[in-house]
Write a protein that holds these residues in place. Structure first.
Motif, PDB file in Angstrom:
ATOM      1  N   UNK A 101      -1.310  -3.885   9.373  1.00 16.85           N
ATOM      2  CA  UNK A 101      -0.156  -3.130   8.881  1.00 16.85           C
ATOM      3  C   UNK A 101      -0.525  -2.262   7.694  1.00 16.85           C
ATOM      4  N   UNK A 102      -1.346  -2.812   6.809  1.00 14.53           N
ATOM      5  CA  UNK A 102      -1.732  -2.078   5.608  1.00 14.53           C
ATOM      6  C   UNK A 102      -2.423  -0.759   5.982  1.00 14.53           C
ATOM      7  N   UNK A 103      -3.351  -0.821   6.933  1.00 16.29           N
ATOM      8  CA  UNK A 103      -4.059   0.386   7.371  1.00 16.29           C
ATOM      9  C   UNK A 103      -3.112   1.325   8.104  1.00 16.29           C
ATOM     10  N   UNK A 104      -2.233   0.747   8.914  1.00 14.23           N
ATOM     11  CA  UNK A 104      -1.280   1.567   9.655  1.00 14.23           C
ATOM     12  C   UNK A 104      -0.343   2.341   8.754  1.00 14.23           C
ATOM     13  N   UNK A 105       0.136   1.703   7.689  1.00 15.88           N
ATOM     14  CA  UNK A 105       1.028   2.396   6.760  1.00 15.88           C
ATOM     15  C   UNK A 105       0.326   3.571   6.090  1.00 15.88           C
ATOM     16  N   UNK A 106      -0.907   3.367   5.694  1.00 18.13           N
ATOM     17  CA  UNK A 106      -1.649   4.461   5.079  1.00 18.13           C
ATOM     18  C   UNK A 106      -1.887   5.593   6.073  1.00 18.13           C
ATOM     19  N   UNK A 131      11.165  -5.163  -1.573  1.00 23.42           N
ATOM     20  CA  UNK A 131      10.135  -4.373  -2.244  1.00 23.42           C
ATOM     21  C   UNK A 131       9.345  -5.307  -3.148  1.00 23.42           C
ATOM     22  N   UNK A 132       8.061  -5.482  -2.807  1.00 23.27           N
ATOM     23  CA  UNK A 132       7.207  -6.345  -3.624  1.00 23.27           C
ATOM     24  C   UNK A 132       5.770  -5.849  -3.539  1.00 23.27           C
ATOM     25  N   UNK A 133       5.611  -4.541  -3.756  1.00 25.95           N
ATOM     26  CA  UNK A 133       4.276  -3.946  -3.678  1.00 25.95           C
ATOM     27  C   UNK A 133       3.441  -4.229  -4.915  1.00 25.95           C
ATOM     28  N   UNK A 134       4.100  -4.634  -5.993  1.00 23.38           N
ATOM     29  CA  UNK A 134       3.383  -4.959  -7.218  1.00 23.38           C
ATOM     30  C   UNK A 134       3.736  -6.386  -7.621  1.00 23.38           C
ATOM     31  N   UNK A 135       3.277  -7.381  -6.851  1.00 22.24           N
ATOM     32  CA  UNK A 135       3.646  -8.768  -7.137  1.00 22.24           C
ATOM     33  C   UNK A 135       3.008  -9.262  -8.419  1.00 22.24           C
ATOM     34  N   UNK A 145      -4.070  -9.279  -1.729  1.00 24.59           N
ATOM     35  CA  UNK A 145      -2.707  -8.823  -1.486  1.00 24.59           C
ATOM     36  C   UNK A 145      -2.201  -7.969  -2.629  1.00 24.59           C
ATOM     37  N   UNK A 146      -2.552  -8.334  -3.861  1.00 23.39           N
ATOM     38  CA  UNK A 146      -2.113  -7.528  -4.989  1.00 23.39           C
ATOM     39  C   UNK A 146      -2.707  -6.141  -4.956  1.00 23.39           C
ATOM     40  N   UNK A 147      -3.983  -6.039  -4.596  1.00 24.68           N
ATOM     41  CA  UNK A 147      -4.652  -4.740  -4.546  1.00 24.68           C
ATOM     42  C   UNK A 147      -4.067  -3.867  -3.437  1.00 24.68           C
ATOM     43  N   UNK A 148      -3.817  -4.444  -2.270  1.00 25.59           N
ATOM     44  CA  UNK A 148      -3.259  -3.667  -1.171  1.00 25.59           C
ATOM     45  C   UNK A 148      -1.864  -3.146  -1.496  1.00 25.59           C
ATOM     46  N   UNK A 149      -1.059  -3.979  -2.123  1.00 26.60           N
ATOM     47  CA  UNK A 149       0.279  -3.536  -2.505  1.00 26.60           C
ATOM     48  C   UNK A 149       0.233  -2.405  -3.512  1.00 26.60           C
ATOM     49  N   UNK A 150      -0.648  -2.521  -4.496  1.00 28.69           N
ATOM     50  CA  UNK A 150      -0.776  -1.473  -5.507  1.00 28.69           C
ATOM     51  C   UNK A 150      -1.251  -0.162  -4.898  1.00 28.69           C
ATOM     52  N   UNK A 170       4.706  -4.519   3.277  1.00 25.87           N
ATOM     53  CA  UNK A 170       4.700  -5.960   3.082  1.00 25.87           C
ATOM     54  C   UNK A 170       3.315  -6.399   2.641  1.00 25.87           C
ATOM     55  N   UNK A 171       3.235  -7.574   2.042  1.00 26.23           N
ATOM     56  CA  UNK A 171       1.954  -8.125   1.653  1.00 26.23           C
ATOM     57  C   UNK A 171       1.395  -8.937   2.812  1.00 26.23           C
ATOM     58  N   UNK A 172       0.063  -9.101   2.883  1.00 25.14           N
ATOM     59  CA  UNK A 172      -0.553  -9.804   4.021  1.00 25.14           C
ATOM     60  C   UNK A 172      -0.427 -11.317   3.940  1.00 25.14           C
ATOM     61  N   UNK A 173       0.519 -11.845   3.186  1.00 24.73           N
ATOM     62  CA  UNK A 173       0.674 -13.284   3.097  1.00 24.73           C
ATOM     63  C   UNK A 173       1.404 -13.836   4.324  1.00 24.73           C
ATOM     64  N   UNK A 174       2.082 -12.970   5.063  1.00 27.21           N
ATOM     65  CA  UNK A 174       2.795 -13.388   6.257  1.00 27.21           C
ATOM     66  C   UNK A 174       2.108 -12.844   7.500  1.00 27.21           C
ATOM     67  N   UNK A 175       2.242 -13.609   8.554  1.00 26.17           N
ATOM     68  CA  UNK A 175       1.735 -13.162   9.846  1.00 26.17           C
ATOM     69  C   UNK A 175       2.784 -12.243  10.455  1.00 26.17           C
ATOM     70  N   UNK A 176       2.423 -10.983  10.622  1.00 26.27           N
ATOM     71  CA  UNK A 176       3.391  -9.949  11.006  1.00 26.27           C
ATOM     72  C   UNK A 176       2.854  -9.138  12.167  1.00 26.27           C
ATOM     73  N   UNK A 177       3.761  -8.734  13.054  1.00 25.85           N
ATOM     74  CA  UNK A 177       3.362  -7.908  14.199  1.00 25.85           C
ATOM     75  C   UNK A 177       4.334  -6.753  14.338  1.00 25.85           C
TER      76      UNK A 177
END
Length: 486
Positions: free
Chosen positions: A122-127, A144-148, A157-162, A218-225
């Motif tokens: 998801x992170x790559x897809x959003x970019x 919204x929790x891009x800067x946890x 996860x913190x770096x990806x959100x930032x 979203x942060x990668x802490x959850x399994x998401x599809x």
């Protein structure tokens, strides 16, 4: 001097004689005068009545004009009129030769045991979506929790959100307009983004459906599809209209009874979009919920799910975080709960009446309602002593790292059949469909198979057979009296 014997002549002079003809003239004159006065009164009354009728007509016409003006105001004030086009995209010139990609985020501590085949994260897809945006980006996200905080995230996860947050901030410098619709209004991140965005709305040239609204950072802490659709401006235009609907609700505290055609659905269950997905003929449409949020011609999520399930010929695979066919309402301070039947009845009908093989994968986590086990046990009991009946239920369970953050939670919300798929952002819980706004995407392949269908089926079967998937039957000793899994 001779005295007269006529008494009338005594002391009086004799009155001149009055002729009958004179009396007749007097009567005629009086009658003529009275007749003239009556005629004048009649004319006056007629004129007065005509004047009153004219005034009444004027008042009625004025009232109608006022009503018409108010109606026009209601029509044109119910939505923003965004100029003469939606970024120049129309139903006639939009693109239907599309590319669809399966996106999936799997937490690091799940990858080893899932033996996961890598999909686009998801992170790559959003970019990738943000890089392709030319005019605007529209975001609908309740979270919204891009800067946890440091204690809430790992370095990854913190770096990806930032990084994603910084990418959103750079949109303005590229001339790309950002617009956000969210129920969360006091987010510090949104306040920062608000200083970098312009309010002039534009339409996006891409579309993305994940487990949480159209575009969930979203942060990668959850399994998401989720699914990402490229170069599909017809579908994006329809999603844009859903966004327009949400944006108007965001600016007022009521739901207008009349909406502009700018939010009318372009495609739906009875008239889907015909398109090419990875060079494979298919049809697709966007659904929405709750019913009050469905503009004209928009298919409700529940109806979309029913449509997909009805089209199944052999199997239905369902992966959701929660399953609970109940609706709870607080009435006069008392919480009232009732059975919410639509989805539960659809599964029962497919299994018992049509012989469809159903697999239901539910997440087990700290918020799983104890009554969930009662309902799935009831579903499984349908196939007792029934020939050609197959209904299996499993729970996807992963350990919790702490009391506040659920790591490894299976956050999927999709359904797959032998010829169609539905992916939305609602758990299969009554209150979510009746109370929460959201969208779903239905894709049905015209020819059997298709790469995206094979990939989604493989992802489901991987989760179904993984060590984290636990069957309800045969593991009763794992549940305590509160329905908690051990």
């Amino acid at each position: 001097m001779e005295l007269s014997n006529n008494p009338r002549s005594r002391g009086h002079e004799e009155a001149p004689p009055v002729l009958l003809s004179d009396l007749t003239q007097v009567k005629n004159s009086s009658f003529s005068a009275a007749q003239q006065q009556g005629y004048s009164a009649t004319i006056f009354l007629r004129r007065k009545d005509k004047l009153e009728k004219t005034q009444q007509k004027c008042i009625a016409i004025f009232a109608l004009l006022c009503c018409f003006a108010v109606l026009l105001v209601l029509i044109f004030s119910s939505v923003d009129l965004w100029g003469d086009s939606e970024d120049g995209i129309t139903e006639e010139n939009c693109r239907t030769d599309c590319r669809i990609v399966l996106m999936e985020t799997i937490p690091e501590d799940l990858k080893e045991h899932l033996n996961a085949r890598p999909h686009l994260p998801l992170f790559v897809g959003f970019h990738a979506l943000l890089d392709r945006a030319k005019h605007s980006v529209q975001v609908v996200s309740p979270v919204w929790n891009l800067r946890p905080l440091e204690e809430e995230s790992t370095p990854t996860t913190g770096r990806q959100g930032q990084l994603l947050f910084q990418r959103l901030l750079t949109l303005k410098s590229r001339g790309v307009k950002l617009k956000i619709a969210s129920s969360l209004t006091n987010s510090a991140e949104q306040k920062i983004l608000a200083t970098h965005r312009q309010r002039t709305p534009e339409s996006q040239l891409f579309s993305c459906i994940t487990g949480d609204f159209f575009f969930l950072p979203d942060t990668p802490q959850r399994k998401e599809l989720g699914l990402m659709v490229y170069n599909c401006s017809c579908l994006a235009l329809d999603l844009h209209r859903v966004f327009s609907f949400y944006w108007q609700l965001h600016e007022r505290d009521y739901i207008p009874s009349i909406w502009s055609k700018r939010v009318t659905a372009l495609y739906g269950r009875h008239q889907p979009l015909e398109l090419q997905l990875n060079n494979t003929p298919a049809v697709a449409y966007v659904s929405s919920s709750p019913g009050l949020f469905c503009a004209k011609e928009r298919t409700k999520d529940v109806d979309a799910i029913y449509h997909v399930m009805q089209s199944a010929k052999t199997f239905v695979f369902i992966s959701v975080t929660d399953y609970l066919p109940l609706v709870s309402r607080r009435l006069r301070g008392t919480l009232v709960t009732r059975y919410w039947s639509p989805l539960d009845e659809m599964i029962r009908e497919a299994v018992v009446l049509r012989g469809i093989k159903v697999r239901l994968l539910i997440s087990f986590w700290k918020n799983t309602h104890p009554l969930t086990f009662n309902f799935v046990t009831s579903l499984q009991s349908l196939c007792m002593q029934l020939y050609n009946c197959s209904l299996e239920v499993r729970f996807f369970s992963h350990k919790e790292q702490n009391d506040d953050v659920q790591h490894g939670l299976n956050h999927n919300k999709y359904m797959l059949t032998d010829n169609a798929l539905y992916i939305g952002n609602h758990n299969w819980v009554g209150n979510e469909f009746s109370d929460n706004g959201g969208v779903g995407l239905v894709v049905q392949m015209k020819n059997r198979g298709g790469k995206i269908m094979e990939q989604l089926k493989a992802a489901f079967e991987r989760d179904w057979t993984s060590p984290y998937s636990k069957s309800l039957l045969g593991n009763q000793d794992r549940y305590d009296k509160y329905g908690h899994l051990h």
